[in-house]
Each structure stands twice: as structure tokens, then as C-alpha cells.
Design a protein around this motif. Structure first.
Motif, short mmCIF file in Angstrom:
data_model
loop_
_atom_site.label_atom_id
_atom_site.label_comp_id
_atom_site.label_asym_id
_atom_site.label_seq_id
_atom_site.Cartn_x
_atom_site.Cartn_y
_atom_site.Cartn_z
N GLU A 207 66.72 84.73 119.17
CA GLU A 207 66.81 83.82 120.61
C GLU A 207 67.69 83.81 121.59
OE1 GLU A 207 62.62 84.22 122.40
OE2 GLU A 207 62.44 85.30 120.64
N GLN B 143 71.57 79.73 121.11
CA GLN B 143 72.00 80.46 120.18
C GLN B 143 71.88 79.13 118.94
OE1 GLN B 143 74.54 78.59 123.12
NE2 GLN B 143 75.94 80.34 122.90
N ARG C 22 73.02 76.61 115.62
CA ARG C 22 74.32 76.03 114.15
C ARG C 22 73.81 75.24 113.30
NH1 ARG C 22 78.97 73.30 116.79
NH2 ARG C 22 78.77 74.21 118.54
N HIS D 163 81.53 87.95 112.37
CA HIS D 163 80.81 87.71 113.16
C HIS D 163 81.30 88.03 114.64
CE1 HIS D 163 77.34 86.25 110.74
NE2 HIS D 163 78.58 86.34 110.30
N GLU D 164 80.27 88.18 115.69
CA GLU D 164 80.52 88.15 116.96
C GLU D 164 81.34 87.01 117.42
OE1 GLU D 164 80.72 91.38 118.79
OE2 GLU D 164 80.49 91.85 117.25
N ASP D 165 80.96 85.69 117.13
CA ASP D 165 80.90 84.47 117.48
C ASP D 165 81.63 83.79 116.61
OD1 ASP D 165 81.33 83.05 119.75
OD2 ASP D 165 79.63 83.12 120.26
N SER D 166 81.50 82.76 116.99
CA SER D 166 82.09 81.74 115.78
C SER D 166 80.67 81.26 114.97
CB SER D 166 81.88 79.96 116.77
OG SER D 166 83.12 80.16 117.64
N HIS E 150 76.99 81.31 116.66
CA HIS E 150 76.64 80.87 117.42
C HIS E 150 75.70 81.50 118.03
CE1 HIS E 150 77.07 78.07 120.97
NE2 HIS E 150 77.08 77.37 120.15
N ASP E 151 75.87 82.60 118.21
CA ASP E 151 75.96 83.53 118.80
C ASP E 151 73.22 84.01 118.64
OD1 ASP E 151 76.40 85.24 116.99
OD2 ASP E 151 76.84 86.69 118.53
#
Lengths: 367, 744
Positions: free
Chosen positions: A12, A14, A16, A326-329, A348-349
């Protein structure tokens, strides 16, 4: 390709922080930590992956102390994890703290529990970057702060600091990360400062060896090759991945730039060290081959020498083999310690991908 | 006829039957006719009768005169018989007196013939006795030729009577002298001052003296060898001092002509001479032997010669002037070509090889020169780029284009010059230039592939090196990458074609090979490689510049305490610096790369566009600012964004235009900015500072990129990240942001 090989798990928030449960050698378990400034929302997810029917079994735990920046797991004790978290006081100040938590033996997926604190790591400064368990000794761990390396004795709940190594503070350098050397009787600890790598002998606190200016901009991560004791992989903000023989530090023995932005994580496959997993902020996880400098290359050569009939196996050529988008980093990508052909990556998302190495590659390496 | 003749009715026939005739007449004719016929016959009979009488009379007369003649002859013969008897008697007396004389002279004649025999013998003996002395005098006079002839006269006698004790002495004397003679003749082989002609004479004499020919031949060759090796040594000595022209002259006139002389005289002495001799079988064996010896000898010496020339040519390369070199080689080549030294060895091929080697060396030397020139000009360019620009911006920018043009022109001209220079090798006046094996190898392998193509590859390779080494050299001017990239593009767009066509024309390469030769590097191949290099350099340029800008942004985010910052009043200086830097990059890039990108949207009424954009941005922002922290599910917001926008490749392949280059740099920079923001925690004012900064960037960066939505999106992401990392996400009023940005 992705759909065949990857299983998605969504968080749900972010995130890392990702680590495999290192001590678990049968089940495929990964730990994730969320990153939300609303402290109460933070969770630790223990995800178990069933390889046979490709299903995921998540177990959630609260982590209300703060947003999680880093999780590491003990290589010896299946239940111990170390968390570095950012806790907020008075709405204006943050502190990077760390503690060691204990996972329960049994858990119920319907109940979200708090985790029991196994060891408190009390330290004056509020800037812990990571806490790393000793590879063999259960009662030892190291925390890295901006300018100190602290060695802990974990026998008591209030851990005692055994020794400290102070960074000679020149040019405003700070430690950013650290890792144990699994070789050399586990007496060495490597710490990263900006673009340099310094490895200390824990017993004396002296620098054992170091590599200056590994990367042009910022050294993000290192990993030791478990099968080749002098080889380490480094990655950094110049989008390069390099492998070094630290006895000979003027030039890397392997250097590639297949990512297009910062590389945050690099991992040797613990079983087949020719496979290298990298995660980058360009949103890609790359599985590359570094067969030319891998231990398997040497073994094969030896075999070929010993036995004339046995032909040297066709090794893979260096370079990218497989990737996930991926969609993000992506800040983390980790091999499973239990199964050499599965890896997890976290963007990250909050999307966790569990990916299998392509069958064709697998056969090529094994046969 | 017979029937006619035997016709019994024919009056003149032999079988005439009178009765039958009469019967017939009586039966057939009437009386009158019979009467007439009778008269006729009577008349005929009378005529015949008188004819017979005349004939008898005439023959009778003749008979009488013949009888008279016979009577006269009978008398004459009687007279002659008596005279013949007299003659016979005289002859008999002569014969007897001749016999008498003969018998008296017999004795003295025998004596005389014996005496004359003794005389000749004595004469020969005398010659024999005198022979040692004559030989000695001849020896003293050095008249070896005569001496040998004398000896040859006496040789058979000496052989025959050598056993006799008296002649034995002479024989041994002669042999001693001859031995001396031989020695003396042999001596000549060792004597250095003796000319080749004298040597050939001596060999001739020795051959006459039945010296073993193979031995002689070996000795002769040894002698020649020695002489030639002196020449070689001399040549070697000279080779360092003299220039190549003199050297080749010396080689041709000295060593080579001597060798030719040796070969010629060898043929005269051992091979042609042998044919005259009697022992043909032996002769052939010897001839084969001699020919073989000679072959080895010539081969060895020529090899030495070739090596010398090769060595000289090699050492000459670095400084050499091609025309002189070519002339020298031509002289050398013609020398070899003009003489058939040995029928079985193709020295021309070897000579061609030497020439080809020389050509190759020359090409290599030129290639080195070209490479050095290129490297020099690169260094010069680098210096130009690193030295601080003292002149005004405009001048500096002009310099950049000039710099590029001067490098390109320099390189192209240099290559052209080199090609012209090398043309000397295939000038039609040059002997070897028409040899196909030379031409093939030189034009195609050396000039085209070895020089031009290799140099072009060197260009790309050098350019590519910059892509990898730059990491270790932070002082490296990134503009050089741009310049090199443009250089590659320029080459691809014409200079490669131009140079290759020029080469093909000058060296008749298409004439040599009507069909496309697989060994020829294709023009497109080089152009592709140029294109790739240009692309690589450009990508690298973008990356380096992106990293430079990124570094600035990163430092600016990392070094600040975002939790304890004051309310933003100005745009941070770093942002201005970023915009300035990007503008500077833009002006540099625009000098070299045209503005081909799809920037049409911005062109005319950019102000309007900008305004509308700001409005749209304000709307989104106002959305955010309307959220209270509790409502704000930032993850959702950012995910919504991602659903509706395509994923942005941070580093995509750069196209060869200004817009694409700048878009690349900006994308990298902003991505870094975002990543840095994500690593920090912000207070309300920290967030607002980021808001101001991103707005400022939005105002100034959109004009550099092709698709301003990219900038828009990335800046939104930055702000979104900052919102997420903010403890108290409250955004500033957009109007305030505008005011601050306009002010600063």
C-alpha cells in the motif's frame, strides 16, 4: 516474458527495504518494509513464495516506530532482523535509528502483530545507515552511522558496544553503507564513503584495504562474491557496475554500463556467481552475466586441463541476459538464498516482483 | 584388208588368180568393155617394163665405181704396215734404257728418305729439350697463354715416352713448371686486384690444362663470392650515409653489374665451352652441375642484394620523399628486370616483392603521419576548449565551428596530400607500376585498405576511446565529444565518400576489379561505423553533461537541511545556475547541430502556451494544496499520473539535433533531482522551496525540449516526491510562487 516469470505483490505504501531471510534455506521468504512518514502506518511484510504453485503467502507486522529505510536479516538466526528506521519527533525532527527485531515462530495471517524487540541499539547519533549481522557469529552486529562504525554484542537486550571505528573526517565524507566480508574469517568490514570503499579489520580497527574512486559519482552498493574470495562487485550513480579484485585496485576487472541511471543494488548469485543482479532508478532490474570473471569460468578451465576429454563448457558472454521492468525506481533486488533461480525486486511504488530466471538460461548454465 | 589382199581379183595383190579374174570379166562385162580393159592392161604392162630397164642400168653403174675404190684402198694399207713395224722396234729400245737408269739410282734414294726422317725426330727432340726453358721464359714473360700452348704441343709425346729415363727428366721439369703455372693462375683467384677478364682467361687456361672443371667452377664462384661480398660490405657501409638514390645507383652499377658479369663469364667458361668438347656425356653432367652451382650462387647473392635494398628502403621510410624513393625503386626494378640472370629463378617477382614492401611501408608511414596529425589536431582542439575564453561569447562560438571545420579540412587535405604523394608509385613512367601483382597489392591492400580505410577506422576508434576514458579524466571538456560527434557525422555525410572515390580514381581501383571485390571495404560499412561512433559520442556527451548538471542538483539537495529551512523567498541560486548551464550547452550545441527537432509548437505564440501551461499546472497544484495531509493519498496520485502518461525513458537514444540532445540532458538532470528529493525528509518550507524551484525550472526549461510534457511530468514527479517526503505537506499559493519566480 514478465508474465511467465514474475509474480507481483503490491504494497500500500512506498517502499525501499527488501531482504531475503538469509538463514532460511528451504522456504523462499522475503522481508519488506514500508516507507511512510505517517509512522503508525508502517509495516513489515514477510512474504513466503511457494515455487510449486507460484503463490505468495504474506504476513504483516506493524512497525509503528517509523518509516523503514533498510532491513537486514541474520544469516544464522532465522528469526532475527535488523531494521533501520526514520522516526519523527515533535513533527519537526527526524532521527535514523536501528533495532533488532524478533520474528515469531508462529503467526496468524489474520492478525497484524507488533514485533518483539530483540536488541536495542542505543547510540548517541541519530543517523544510522545500516545494521549488518555478523556472517557467522550470532551475537555480533555492526551499525554504520555517518562517521562511525559500531560493533555490537547482542547477547543482552540492551546491546553493548564492543568497539567503534571513527571515520577520519576529511572533505566532509560520510559513511553511507557497509557490509561484512564473508571471507577472511569474517574479520573485515567494508564501509562506503561517497565514491570510496574502505575495508577495516574489525579486531584492530585499521584499514585492511581500500579502493578509492570506485565510481565517478557515488558508490551505492557492494557485494562480495561468495565463491571467489577477492572479488567484489560495486555499483553507483554513474550507472556503472564494476567487479574488482581487491588485491589489484587500479582497474576493475569487469565494468559495464547497461543501466541508464543510478544503480542502487548489485548482487552476485550465491550459487552461480556469473549471474549478477542489479537494480536501478531507471526502473529496471537487470540480470547480467559476468561469466568471464566468475568462479565457474576458472573451474571449467581446470576441469578441461585435468581431463582432456571434457571440453570447456561454452560460457555465457558478458552482458545483460534478462530484465524486469518496474513502473518506478527500483532500489532493491535480492536473490533467494534457498533457490538459486529466483530473485525478488522491489520498486519505490511498492511493487514486489518475484522472478524466475529464464529456463533457457538456467539450462545453459547448468548443463 | 587381208581379205582385200587375198582378194584373188586384185591385179596388184599377191594372190591374184588370173583365171578367176578372167572368168569374172567374162561374166560381168560385155565385149566392148573387155576390149577396153585389154588395151588398158597392155598399156600398163609396157610402162612397167620400161621402168624396170632404167633401174637395172643405174645400179650397174654404181657397182662399177665401188669396185674401183676398193682397189685403191688395198694399195694404201700395204704402205702403212711397214711404218708400224718400225715404230715397234724403237719403243723396245727406249724401255730397256729406262730400266737401266732406274736400277742405278735405287740406292741413294733410300738413304735420303732415312736422313730426312732422322732430321724431324731430331727437331722434335730439340723442342722437347728446350721445352722447360721455353716454358720458364714464357712464365717470366707472363705469357701464360703461349706457355700453355707449347706445353699442349709436347704433352702427347711426353705422355708416350715419359717412361724413358732421358725424357723423364724433361717431363718432371715441365710438370714442375706447369705446377708453378697452375699455382700462379690459381693465385689470381686470391688476388684482389685482378680484373674479372684476367680471371676468366686464367680459368680458360686452367681448363685447357685439364684441371677438374667442377673444382675450378667452385673456386671461381668462391672468388666471385668474395668480390661480391666486398661490394656488399661497401654497400652496407654506404647505406647509412648516402641517400637512397645514390645507394641504388651504387647497387646497380657496382654489385649488380658485377654479378651480371660473373654470370656471363661463368656461362662462357663453363657452360658454353663445355659443348665443344668431345666427351658429351660427361659434359652434360658437368653442365648440370655447373648450372646448379651457379643457380645457388646467384640466388644467394641476389638474396643478399635484395635484403640490402630492402633494409635500405626500410630505413629510408621515415624521412623519405616518395618521389625519390619511387625513382630509386624504379631504377632498382628496371635493373633486375633487364637482366636474365638465371633462367629458372624469377628475380622479378622477388624485386616486385621488395617494391611492394616498400609501398606497404610507405603507406604505413603515411598512416602514422596521418594518425599523428589527427591526434595533434585533437590535442590542439582540446587546448582551445580548455583554455578560458578570453574573447566574447560570440567569438568563442564562432571559433567552435571554425575549429571543427579546420579539423575536418586539415584531415581531408592531409589525406589527399598523402594520396597524391603515393600516386608516384603508380606513375606510368615507373617500371613496376604496370605489374599487376604490384598494382593489385599496392592499390587495393596498401593504399585503399591499409591507408585510407584504416585511417577512417582509426578516426572512429579514437573517437570511441573518448567515450570510455572520460570517466577517469574529469577535466576533459565535454564539448570535445560534441565536436567529435559532429566530425563523425560530417565524415559520414560526404567526406568518407569523397575520400574513397578519390582513392579509387587515383589508383584505378575500379578498373582493376570490375566486379566488386570482397576484399574491398564497403563505403557504407565505414559510414555505418562513423554513424555509430557519432551516436555513441553524442550519447556520451549527453550523459556527461547530464551528470554534470545532476551533480550540481544533487549537491544542492544533499547539503541542505530541509527540515529546518526558512520560508522560501527566492529561487535557489543552484536552479539559476542549472538554467544558465543548460542555456550555455544549448548555445554550444546549436553551433554544431541544427534545430531540426519538432519544436514548432513553441515557435510563434510561446507566451500564450506558457501561460496556458502555467494555468494547467496551477490547477494540478491547487488540487494538491486542497488536500489536507489526511486526505492526500499521494501514492494514488502518482499512480494515476503513471497510468495516463507513457513511461519516460530516462536515457533514450539521442538524435542528431539540438532538441534531442538537450531533452536528453534535461531528462537525466531532473531524474536525478527527483531521486535526491526522495532521499530527504522535508518540512513545510522545504517543500515550498522545492515548489518554487520546480516552477522556476518549468518556466525556463520547456523551451529546450521537444515535448514539454516530459519536463512537465518530471517536475510534477519531483514535486510529488517532495510532497510524499514532507512531514507537513502544505503547498504555497501559486500566485506567490509566480511572484517569487518572476522576481528571481
Amino acid at each position: 516474458m514478465e508474465s511467465e516469470n514474475s509474480i507481483v505483490y503490491g504494497l500500500e505504501f512506498q517502499s525501499r527495504a527488501l531482504t531475503p531471510v538469509l538463514a532460511e534455506s528451504e522456504k523462499l521468504k522475503f522481508l519488506l518494509g514500508t516507507q511512510s512518514l505517517k509512522q503508525m502506518n508502517n509495516q513489515i511484510h514477510l512474504v513466503e513464495f511457494n515455487d510449486e504453485d507460484s503463490t505468495l503467502m504474506p504476513q504483516l507486522f506493524h512497525h509503528m516506530e517509523g518509516e523503514i529505510w533498510k532491513i537486514t536479516s541474520s544469516p544464522k538466526d532465522i528469526s532475527k532482523i535488523a531494521v533501520c528506521y526514520n522516526s519523527i519527533h515533535n513533527e519537526t525532527t527526524c532521527a535514523m535509528k536501528s533495532h533488532i527485531l524478533k520474528l515469531p515462530d508462529k503467526y496468524d495471517s489474520n492478525i497484524i502483530e507488533n514485533l518483539e524487540v530483540a536488541n536495542k541499539l542505543e547510540i548517541a547519533s541519530n543517523d544510522i545507515k545500516t545494521t549488518e549481522f555478523h556472517p557467522t557469529n550470532e551475537s555480533r552486529a555492526i551499525s554504520v552511522t555517518e562517521n562511525k562504525i559500531v560493533l555490537w554484542d547482542l547477547q543482552d537486550i540492551n546491546s553493548k558496544c564492543i568497539s567503534e571505528i571513527q571515520l577520519e573526517n576529511k572533505n566532509g565524507l560520510k559513511y553511507s553503507m557497509g557490509k561484512w566480508n564473508p571471507h577472511q574469517n569474517c574479520n573485515q568490514f567494508s564501509a562506503l564513503t561517497e565514491t570510496h570503499l574502505k575495508t577495516y579489520d574489525i579486531r584492530s580497527g585499521e584499514i585492511a584495504w581500500s579502493i578509492d574512486s570506485c565510481h565517478r559519482i557515488f558508490l551505492r552498493d557492494i557485494d562480495y562474491n561468495l565463491n571467489k574470495q577477492y572479488h567484489i562487485a560495486t555499483c553507483g550513480d554513474d550507472s556503472f557496475v564494476k567487479i574488482w579484485d581487491y588485491r589489484q585496485t587500479t582497474q576493475p576487472i569487469f565494468s559495464r554500463s547497461d543501466h541508464t541511471h543510478w544503480v542502487w543494488s548489485v548482487r552476485f548469485n550465491p550459487f552461480h556467481d556469473q549471474l549478477i543482479l542489479t537494480a536501478s532508478t531507471d526502473g529496471r532490474v537487470l540480470l547480467s552475466s559476468a561469466a568471464s570473471v566468475s568462479s565457474e569460468n576458472v573451474i571449467e578451465a581446470c576441469l578441461a586441463e585435468d581431463n582432456g576429454e571434457l571440453e570447456a563448457k561454452q560460457i555465457l558472454s558478458d552482458g545483460p541476459l534478462q530484465w524486469c521492468e518496474h513502473e518506478d525506481s527500483v532500489y532493491c533486488a535480492e536473490w533467494s538464498p534457498a533457490e538459486p533461480w529466483i530473485f525478488a525486486s522491489l520498486s519505490h511504488d511498492g511493487r514486489l516482483l518475484i522472478t524466475r530466471v529464464k529456463k533457457s538460461l538456467k539450462y545453459q548454465i547448468m548443463l | 584388208m587381208e581379205d582385200k589382199n587375198s582378194n584373188p581379183l586384185d591385179l596388184n595383190g599377191s594372190n591374184f588368180n588370173a583365171n578367176m579374174y578372167l572368168d569374172k570379166l567374162f561374166k560381168e562385162c560385155n565385149l566392148k568393155q573387155i576390149m577396153d580393159h585389154e588395151n588398158e592392161i597392155i598399156k600398163d604392162t609396157q610402162t612397167l617394163h620400161s621402168d624396170m630397164q632404167t633401174l637395172v642400168y643405174e645400179n650397174y653403174n654404181k657397182f662399177i665405181s665401188a669396185t674401183d675404190t676398193i682397189k685403191k684402198m688395198k694399195n694404201d694399207f700395204k704402205e702403212m704396215e711397214t711404218e708400224m713395224d718400225l715404230l715397234a722396234a724403237n719403243m723396245a729400245s727406249i724401255t730397256s734404257s729406262a730400266d737401266q737408269i732406274n736400277s742405278t739410282l735405287q740406292g741413294s734414294r733410300q738413304k735420303i728418305s732415312k736422313l730426312s726422317g732422322i732430321h724431324t725426330l731430331l727437331q722434335r727432340l730439340q723442342f722437347l729439350f728446350k721445352l722447360p726453358a721455353t716454358l720458364k721464359t714464357r712464365m717470366e714473360e707472363k705469357n701464360f697463354n703461349q706457355a700453355v700452348q707449347d706445353y699442349m704441343h709436347a704433352q702427347r709425346v711426353l705422355k708416350q715416352y715419359g717412361d724413358l729415363p732421358s725424357i723423364q727428366g724433361i717431363k718432371s721439369d715441365c710438370e714442375a713448371i706447369l705446377k708453378k703455372l697452375r699455382d700462379e693462375l690459381r693465385q689470381k683467384f686470391c688476388n684482389q686486384s685482378v680484373t674479372a677478364k684476367e680471371i676468366s682467361e686464367s680459368v680458360d687456361l686452367l681448363l685447357q690444362l685439364d684441371e677438374p672443371a667442377d673444382q675450378l667452377c667452385a673456386e671461381f664462384l668462391k672468388y666471385a663470392e668474395r668480390r661480391l661480398s666486398e661490394q656488399v660490405v661497401m654497400l652496407k657501409d654506404q647505406s647509412e650515409q648516402k641517400d637512397i638514390m645514390d645507394f641504388v645507383d651504387l647497387g646497380c652499377n657496382g654489385f649488380f653489374s658485377d654479378l651480371c658479369l660473373v654470370v656471363a663469364s661463368f656461362y662462357d667458361m663453363f657452360i658454353h665451352k663445355g659443348r665443344k668438347s668431345e666427351n658429351i656425356e660427361n659434359c652434360e653432367i658437368f653442365e648440370n652441375f655447373a648450372a646448379k652451382e651457379l643457380k645457388i650462387f646467384v640466388k644467394d647473392n641476389m638474396e643478399k642484394y635484395f635484403q640490402l635494398v630492402q633494409h635500405k628502403v626500410d630505413s629510408e621510410q621515415d624521412t623519405g620523399d616518395t618521389t625519390i624513393l619511387v625513382q630509386a625503386l624504379d631504377k632498382f626494378f628496371r635493373g633486375i628486370e633487364g637482366h636474365m640472370l638465371c633462367p629458372n629463378i624469377d628475380f622479378v617477382a622477388r624485386a616486385t616483392e621488395v617494391v611492394v614492401n616498400a609501398g606497404r611501408k610507405q603507406c604505413k608511414a603515411h598512416l602514422q603521419v596521418l594518425k599523428m596529425h589527427f591526434n595533434d589536431s585533437l590535442t590542439k582542439v582540446r587546448q582551445c576548449l580548455t583554455t578560458p575564453k578570453l574573447v566574447s561569447e560570440e567569438d568563442a562560438s564562432k571559433n567552435l565551428t571554425e575549429l571543427l571545420n579546420s579539423v575536418i579540412q586539415g584531415v581531408v587535405e592531409k589525406v589527399k596530400g598523402v594520396l597524391q604523394d603515393l600516386c608516384a608509385f603508380i606513375h606510368p613512367n615507373i617500371g613496376f607500376s604496370q605489374k599487376t601483382d604490384f598494382k593489385d597489392s599496392f592499390c587495393v591492400d596498401n593504399v585503399r585498405e591499409g591507408l585510407v580505410v584504416c585511417f577512417l577506422h582509426h578516426l572512429t576508434a579514437t573517437a570511441r576511446i573518448f567515450c570510455t576514458t572520460v570517466h577517469t579524466d574529469p577535466k576533459f571538456p565535454p564539448t570535445l565529444l560534441l565536436l567529435l560527434s559532429k566530425l563523425c557525422v560530417e565524415f559520414r555525410n560526404g567526406h568518407v565518400h569523397h575520400l574513397l572515390t578519390l582513392t579509387d580514381e587515383l589508383f584505378h581501383i575500379n578498373l582493376l576489379n570490375v566486379n566488386p571485390n570482397p576484399g574491398l571495404t564497403n563505403e557504407t560499412e565505414i559510414e555505418t561505423s562513423m554513424q555509430e561512433s557519432a551516436q555513441e559520442l553524442l550519447n556520451h556527451y549527453v550523459r556527461v553533461q547530464g551528470l554534470n548538471v545532476s551533480q550540481m542538483l544533487r549537491k544542492s539537495v544533499e547539503t541542505r537541511d530541509w527540515l529546518h529551512t526558512i520560508e522560501p523567498r527566492t529561487v535557489r541560486a543552484v536552479m539559476k545556475r542549472v538554467v544558465e548551464d543548460i542555456s550555455a550547452i544549448e548555445s554550444t550545441v546549436s553551433l554544431l547541430y541544427e534545430d531540426q527537432g519538432t519544436s514548432t509548437e513553441h515557435s510563434s505564440d510561446s507566451s500564450r502556451k506558457q501561460q496556458s501551461l502555467s494555468i494547467s499546472r496551477h490547477q494540478t497544484r491547487s488540487n494538491w494544496s486542497n488536500y489536507t495531509p489526511n486526505h492526500l493519498d499521494s501514492t494514488l496520485v502518482s499512480n494515476m499520473h503513471k497510468i495516463f502518461s507513457e513511461k519516460i525513458e530516462i536515457f533514450s537514444t539521442i538524435e542528431f539535433n539540438k532538441i534531442s540532445i538537450l531533452t536528453g540532458i534535461i531528462k537525466i538532470s531532473l531524474k536525478t533531482f527527483m531521486e535526491c528529493v526522495r532521499l530527504k525528509t522535508f518540512s513545510k518550507y522545504g517543500l515550498q522551496q522545492i515548489q518554487v524551484d520546480t516552477h522556476y525550472l518549468q518556466l525556463y526549461l520547456w523551451r529546450f525540449v521537444a515535448d514539454e510534457n516530459i519536463v512537465h511530468f518530471l517536475l510534477d514527479e519531483i514535486l510529488g516526491s517532495a510532497v510524499q517526503r514532507c512531514l507537513e505537506p502544505l503547498l504555497m499559493e501559486p500566485s506567490m510562487v509566480d511572484i517569487i519566480c518572476e522576481r528571481g
